[in-house]
Motif scaffolding. Structure first.
Motif, PDB file in Angstrom:
ATOM      1  N   ASP A   1     -61.206 -39.538  48.835  1.00 19.84           N
ATOM      2  CA  ASP A   1     -61.936 -40.724  48.384  1.00 19.84           C
ATOM      3  C   ASP A   1     -63.438 -40.489  48.366  1.00 19.84           C
ATOM      4  N   ARG A   2     -63.892 -39.832  49.406  1.00 23.04           N
ATOM      5  CA  ARG A   2     -65.353 -39.621  49.485  1.00 23.04           C
ATOM      6  C   ARG A   2     -65.818 -38.627  48.435  1.00 23.04           C
ATOM      7  N   ALA A   3     -65.019 -37.608  48.219  1.00 21.98           N
ATOM      8  CA  ALA A   3     -65.369 -36.639  47.179  1.00 21.98           C
ATOM      9  C   ALA A   3     -65.392 -37.332  45.811  1.00 21.98           C
ATOM     10  N   ASP A   4     -64.398 -38.199  45.570  1.00 22.81           N
ATOM     11  CA  ASP A   4     -64.364 -38.922  44.299  1.00 22.81           C
ATOM     12  C   ASP A   4     -65.575 -39.834  44.142  1.00 22.81           C
ATOM     13  N   MET A   5     -65.954 -40.472  45.241  1.00 21.59           N
ATOM     14  CA  MET A   5     -67.134 -41.344  45.189  1.00 21.59           C
ATOM     15  C   MET A   5     -68.369 -40.577  44.734  1.00 21.59           C
ATOM     16  N   VAL A   6     -68.565 -39.423  45.337  1.00 24.27           N
ATOM     17  CA  VAL A   6     -69.753 -38.637  44.997  1.00 24.27           C
ATOM     18  C   VAL A   6     -69.689 -38.204  43.531  1.00 24.27           C
ATOM     19  N   ARG A   7     -68.521 -37.779  43.098  1.00 25.18           N
ATOM     20  CA  ARG A   7     -68.386 -37.351  41.701  1.00 25.18           C
ATOM     21  C   ARG A   7     -68.597 -38.514  40.731  1.00 25.18           C
ATOM     22  N   LEU A   8     -67.997 -39.662  41.044  1.00 23.73           N
ATOM     23  CA  LEU A   8     -68.128 -40.814  40.144  1.00 23.73           C
ATOM     24  C   LEU A   8     -69.578 -41.278  40.060  1.00 23.73           C
ATOM     25  N   ALA A   9     -70.272 -41.188  41.184  1.00 25.86           N
ATOM     26  CA  ALA A   9     -71.683 -41.574  41.159  1.00 25.86           C
ATOM     27  C   ALA A   9     -72.483 -40.543  40.365  1.00 25.86           C
ATOM     28  N   TYR A  10     -72.289 -39.288  40.692  1.00 25.25           N
ATOM     29  CA  TYR A  10     -73.123 -38.252  40.081  1.00 25.25           C
ATOM     30  C   TYR A  10     -72.814 -38.082  38.593  1.00 25.25           C
ATOM     31  N   LEU A  11     -71.544 -37.977  38.271  1.00 26.76           N
ATOM     32  CA  LEU A  11     -71.184 -37.634  36.896  1.00 26.76           C
ATOM     33  C   LEU A  11     -71.126 -38.860  35.985  1.00 26.76           C
ATOM     34  N   ASN A  12     -70.700 -39.989  36.510  1.00 26.93           N
ATOM     35  CA  ASN A  12     -70.484 -41.150  35.658  1.00 26.93           C
ATOM     36  C   ASN A  12     -71.501 -42.262  35.883  1.00 26.93           C
ATOM     37  N   GLY A  13     -72.370 -42.070  36.859  1.00 25.78           N
ATOM     38  CA  GLY A  13     -73.442 -43.032  37.056  1.00 25.78           C
ATOM     39  C   GLY A  13     -73.009 -44.328  37.715  1.00 25.78           C
ATOM     40  N   TRP A  14     -71.917 -44.311  38.446  1.00 27.82           N
ATOM     41  CA  TRP A  14     -71.472 -45.542  39.107  1.00 27.82           C
ATOM     42  C   TRP A  14     -72.466 -45.993  40.167  1.00 27.82           C
ATOM     43  N   THR A  15     -72.616 -47.313  40.258  1.00 29.11           N
ATOM     44  CA  THR A  15     -73.462 -47.888  41.300  1.00 29.11           C
ATOM     45  C   THR A  15     -72.658 -48.021  42.597  1.00 29.11           C
TER      46      THR A  15
END
Lengths: 181, 242
Positions: free
Chosen positions: A135-149
């Motif tokens: 979950d944490r790895a996905d969070m970082v990826r979603l923020a970095y790559l997709n710009g999620w807030t």
């Protein structure tokens, strides 16, 4: 001026207002930067506007590029990512924070072409990501790559925003320890 | 007081893109004066950059590079006199202070630089946007005829809002005065400056704010914060210098 990396040489030339080098730089790097921006903004027309904005910045700021502090591609990608995220914050994408983004997140297996950094850096980052909870790895990826807030992450992972912030900080610190070791 | 570790997390989340907008803007400003923060940002960019290897390149539309070159031509044409730039930067800072005092948090500032008119030079003038971004607009003023022209550079349509042009000069009082609201084609009445004398126009500061559709309801800039950076332009003098 001897530079190992052709992109570095182009950036130095662009700093001297060399239009030919600028065209070369664009040809070589614009597709990658557009990929980065498009992943964040989703909308092709907006993404191209931001790409344009980014290359204008590159033209204006090339003299500030310091090869002892950044790799040239990282420097270029940072300009594009920052512009894309700023644009996204001003006007969120319609699809922002949706599950389609998740599908775009491979847990590994990057494409072979057009690498940002050397293979080792990629392998090291992958290894460090594998040490994180999924979950944490996905969070970082979603923020970095997709710009999620933080808010979008909180909705998706069904956690309070403060928890998301805490998780992000832990994940980032863990990545830093792993990468810097 | 911010601990070193907090600063590092600020840098990390800045790079990640998860900072709330106000914090993000603050970091963008702070990094220009805090080398340590800037260094931490660069380190995080480098740590995470291999993530971008996952992203497939996408070919831009064929005409995009030509568009970029045109924008750059406009900027280059807008060559500058450095001292003038510094002077105007100070002018804008002063204006920002005074508007802040009037409780305005938010504007896209554009100041206009007017070079000394010479008989052979037609509309000159300069534009800059405050802060460290690319110019949003170029504003041209023909002092002799007092005609003004606005060209968007990177400015985008404001959706349900309107851009509004302001003029500020001590002679006009402590607060900015509206010149006009830009229409959807970024146009404003070219004769809107006719009633100002040339001397005042030459030293005045101009600004553009983002307002509710139709213009500021209060008669003063109220819009959200869009930051710009100083970008001079001025045809004539020294166009090959850049």
């Amino acid at each position: 001026m001897a530079s190992d990396h052709p992109v570095t040489a182009w950036l130095h030339a662009v700093a001297e207002k060399d239009r030919t080098a600028f065209a070369e730089l664009y040809r070589a790097t614009a597709p990658k930067l557009l990929g980065v921006i498009l992943r964040i903004l989703k909308d092709r027309a907006r993404a191209e506007d931001v790409l344009q904005e980014s290359f204008i910045k590159v033209w204006q700021r090339a003299a500030l590029f310091d090869e002892t502090r950044s790799s040239p591609i990282t420097w270029l990608v940072s300009i594009a990512r920052n512009a894309a995220i700023d644009a996204l914050r001003k006007q969120p994408a319609e699809r922002e924070g949706q599950e389609t983004d998740i599908d775009e997140i491979p847990s590994r297996s990057p494409n072979v072409i057009d690498r940002i950094d050397d293979v080792q850096a990629q392998a090291r980052l992958n290894r460090c990501f594998e040490e994180l909870d999924k979950d944490r790895a996905d969070m970082v990826r979603l923020a970095y790559l997709n710009g999620w807030t933080r808010d979008a992450l909180a909705d998706y992972f069904e956690q309070p925003v403060n928890t998301v912030k805490t998780w992000l900080h832990r994940a980032l610190k863990q990545l830093k320890r792993c990468l810097d070791s | 007081m911010i601990e070193r570790d907090d600063l590092d997390m600020l840098a990390a989340e800045f790079v990640l893109g998860t900072l709330p907008v106000e914090d993000r803007q603050r970091v963008q400003r702070l990094r220009t004066t805090h080398p340590e923060l800037d260094a931490q940002i660069l380190q995080w960019e480098s740590r995470l950059s291999a993530l971008n290897d996952e992203i497939e390149p996408v070919d831009p539309a064929p005409g995009l590079f030509a568009r970029i070159e045109r924008s750059i031509d406009q900027l280059e044409q807008a060559s500058s006199q450095h001292n003038e730039v510094v002077r105007l930067r100070q002018q804008v800072s002063r204006w920002r202070l005074s508007t802040a005092a009037a409780s305005i948090a938010a504007m896209l500032l554009i100041a206009v630089m007017m070079l000394e008119p010479t008989p052979t030079e037609s509309p000159y003038v300069a534009v800059f946007q405050h802060n460290d971004e690319q110019p949003a607009f170029l504003l041209t003023v023909d002092l002799a005829r007092k005609q003004l022209n606005i060209q968007p550079v990177t400015a985008r349509p404001a959706g349900n809002q309107s851009y509004q042009l302001w003029i500020k000069d001590d002679e006009l009082g402590p607060t900015p005065r509206s010149v006009g609201v830009l229409n959807e084609h970024f146009e404003v009445d070219p004769a809107a400056l006719t009633n100002y004398d040339a001397e005042l126009l030459r030293r005045a500061t101009f600004g553009i704010s983002l307002e509710p559709r139709g213009g500021s309801p209060t008669g003063q800039p109220t819009g959200p914060a869009l930051h710009g950076f100083l970008y001079p332009t001025g045809e004539g003098a020294d166009t090959n210098r850049l």
